[in-house]
Design an enzyme around this catalytic site. Structure first.
Site, PDB file in Angstrom:
ATOM      1  N   ASP A  49      15.850   9.432  17.556  1.00  0.00           N
ATOM      2  CA  ASP A  49      15.506  10.859  17.699  1.00  0.00           C
ATOM      3  C   ASP A  49      15.799  11.333  19.120  1.00  0.00           C
ATOM      4  O   ASP A  49      15.216  10.816  20.082  1.00  0.00           O
ATOM      5  CB  ASP A  49      14.011  11.032  17.369  1.00  0.00           C
ATOM      6  CG  ASP A  49      13.631  12.484  17.163  1.00  0.00           C
ATOM      7  OD1 ASP A  49      14.453  13.370  17.453  1.00  0.00           O
ATOM      8  OD2 ASP A  49      12.492  12.722  16.714  1.00  0.00           O
ATOM      9  N   HIS A  59      18.048  17.181   7.251  1.00  0.00           N
ATOM     10  CA  HIS A  59      17.487  17.797   8.466  1.00  0.00           C
ATOM     11  C   HIS A  59      18.582  18.194   9.456  1.00  0.00           C
ATOM     12  O   HIS A  59      18.573  19.314   9.981  1.00  0.00           O
ATOM     13  CB  HIS A  59      16.495  16.814   9.108  1.00  0.00           C
ATOM     14  CG  HIS A  59      15.844  17.355  10.335  1.00  0.00           C
ATOM     15  ND1 HIS A  59      14.958  18.401  10.316  1.00  0.00           N
ATOM     16  CD2 HIS A  59      15.958  16.991  11.646  1.00  0.00           C
ATOM     17  CE1 HIS A  59      14.543  18.664  11.542  1.00  0.00           C
ATOM     18  NE2 HIS A  59      15.136  17.816  12.376  1.00  0.00           N
TER      19      HIS A  59
END
Ligand code: HEM
Length: 423
Positions: free
Chosen positions: A241, A330
């Site tokens: 991330d 996403h």
């Protein structure tokens, strides 16, 4: 802040191994000084010491100790935004007492600036009895922002910029009041929790004439030196991330304001507390997890590519004709065709004690810096709220926005150019 590489005591190429052999001899002969030498050796002191036994003072392990590292407080922009992503976060929101004057704001910001400057330099606050606790700042940064009601509370509503507004409600939101809002936001980041906690204590007590603590969120990323330099950390869903971010430079107009008068060098921050529903995420297999994000779990590479930093190809199709990166994933939903719609993410994980009925109390303190919330953040958030496979396992439970004050020069206080027009 140059990283150092630990010499490996077991590495046959490493000369310090000889010293370790010497350690056994010294320990057998009961020489305490020798034992200290060996500790120094295993931490990276090499060769010369084999012949000359050092004093206890010399043998202190200074090699990899980063507690004394300081970040620069003064500048065109505030620290803690595009500077190195440290291991720990304390994000604080304060409620400012109503009915105060612009002079009160000036006094408060002066105190805040002085303390931030001193803490980052490892000095401790001016009126502080616990200065030793500030001794090792470990790259501490303090970043200050003002919330949408700041200017009303201090009797200068005309100074409030039109762009400083709360976010609209999104259909995915399940916001809890205890994690929302704030008139004054202080972000403290660093590599040593002691420095963070000490700074929090000082700010809460120094600011109490003007403001009281509204909420506090702690967060963490990988510990310093726990992974190779430059490697993107993982969040607690296991995903790599933080891969895609605009350039982290102080002249990037996507992050900092330009042509904005007294706000030049300022920014905006959106803080979202996003809970991860880990119980049901555990039931999702690897292929589905990758489909949800649009990236591989192991390398973080886009499903259309091989390496983490490969540019995603949203048109690429698999053998059955489906998009390799699903249109509901996403990263697909977060990516805009409009190159101005970019945000600078600087998030931290949280993992707190479960509350009643919870198995996990885990998620992200999602932090997004951008020059404009309306033009950059809101279109992305709206798209994700409309459709994003990740929404099945994430719930926003807190939300706050603030205007990050421009950086200040030596002798100035934060927000000086903005406040002085109201005096
Ligand atoms: C718990 C919530 C979230 C998780 C776990 C999460 C996770 C991720 C992951 C794993 C990536 C891919 C790697 C990367 O580029 O960093 C990513 C990308 C991204 N996320 Fe999130 N995210 C969350 C919430 C959000 C929110 C609330 C926003 C904005 C409103 C957002 C915006 C983005 C953007 C802009 C990208 C880069 C997309 C691109 O490739 O251009 N994320 N996120």
């Amino acid at each position: 802040m140059t990283p150092t590489t630990d010499p490996q005591p077991n590495d046959p190429q490493d000369a310090s191994r000889d010293v370790l052999v010497g350690r056994r001899t010294l320990l057998k002969s009961g020489l305490i000084v020798g034992a200290t030498t060996a500790v120094g050796a295993s931490l990276g002191f090499v060769t010369e010491r084999r012949t000359a036994a050092p004093s206890v003072q010399e043998a202190k392990p200074t090699f990899n100790v980063f507690g004394s590292e300081t970040a620069e407080f003064h500048g065109v922009v505030q620290p803690g935004i595009v500077s190195r992503h440290q291991a720990n976060l304390l994000m604080m929101a304060f409620t400012v007492r109503e009915g105060q004057t612009p002079q009160d704001a000036q006094r408060m910001l002066r105190v805040l600036t002085q303390d931030a400057e001193r803490l980052m330099a490892g000095k401790g606050g001016l009126a502080d009895n616990d200065r030793e606790l500030a001794q090792y700042p470990a790259g501490l940064t303090v970043t200050v922002g003002v919330g949408p009601h700041f200017f009303d509370r201090f009797g200068m509503p005309e100074r409030k910029p039109h762009w400083l507004q709360d976010l609209p409600a999104y259909r995915i939101d399940q916001l809890q009041e205890r994690w929302c809002g704030g008139d004054l936001i202080i972000q403290i980041c660093g590599d040593d929790q002691i420095a963070l906690s000490n700074s929090r204590r000082l700010f809460v007590s120094q600011l109490r004439s003007w403001a009281s603590l509204r909420w506090l969120q702690d967060g963490f990323s990988g510990a310093r030196h726990s992974r190779p330099e430059g490697e993107t950390p993982r969040n607690l869903m296991g995903q790599v991330d933080g891969t895609v971010n605009p350039a982290g430079t102080q002249d990037n107009p996507q992050v900092f304001m330009e042509n904005a008068g007294v706000w030049n060098g300022g920014s905006t921050l959106v803080i979202r507390r996003i809970m991860m529903i880990l119980d049901t995420w555990e039931e999702v297999d690897r292929v589905a997890r990758e489909d949800v994000i649009g990236r591989r779990i192991d390398s973080g590479a886009p499903l259309s590519g091989v390496h983490e930093h490969d540019e995603p190809d949203f048109d690429a199709r698999g053998p059955l004709g489906f998009e390799k990166i699903a249109p509901y994933s996403h990263v697909r939903r977060a990516r805009s065709e409009n190159s101005n719609e970019r945000i600078f993410r600087r998030s931290y994980n949280y993992d707190n004690a479960p509350e009643s009925g919870q198995a996990h109390n885990t998620g992200l303190v999602f932090l997004s810096y951008q020059a404009s919330i309306a033009d950059q953040y809101m279109p992305i958030q709206q798209r994700l709220a409309d459709l994003d496979a990740l929404n099945e396992w994430t719930v926003p439970i807190g939300s706050a926005v603030c205007a990050i004050l421009p950086g200040c020069r030596e002798g100035e206080y934060l927000g000086q150019r903005i406040i002085e027009q109201a005096l």
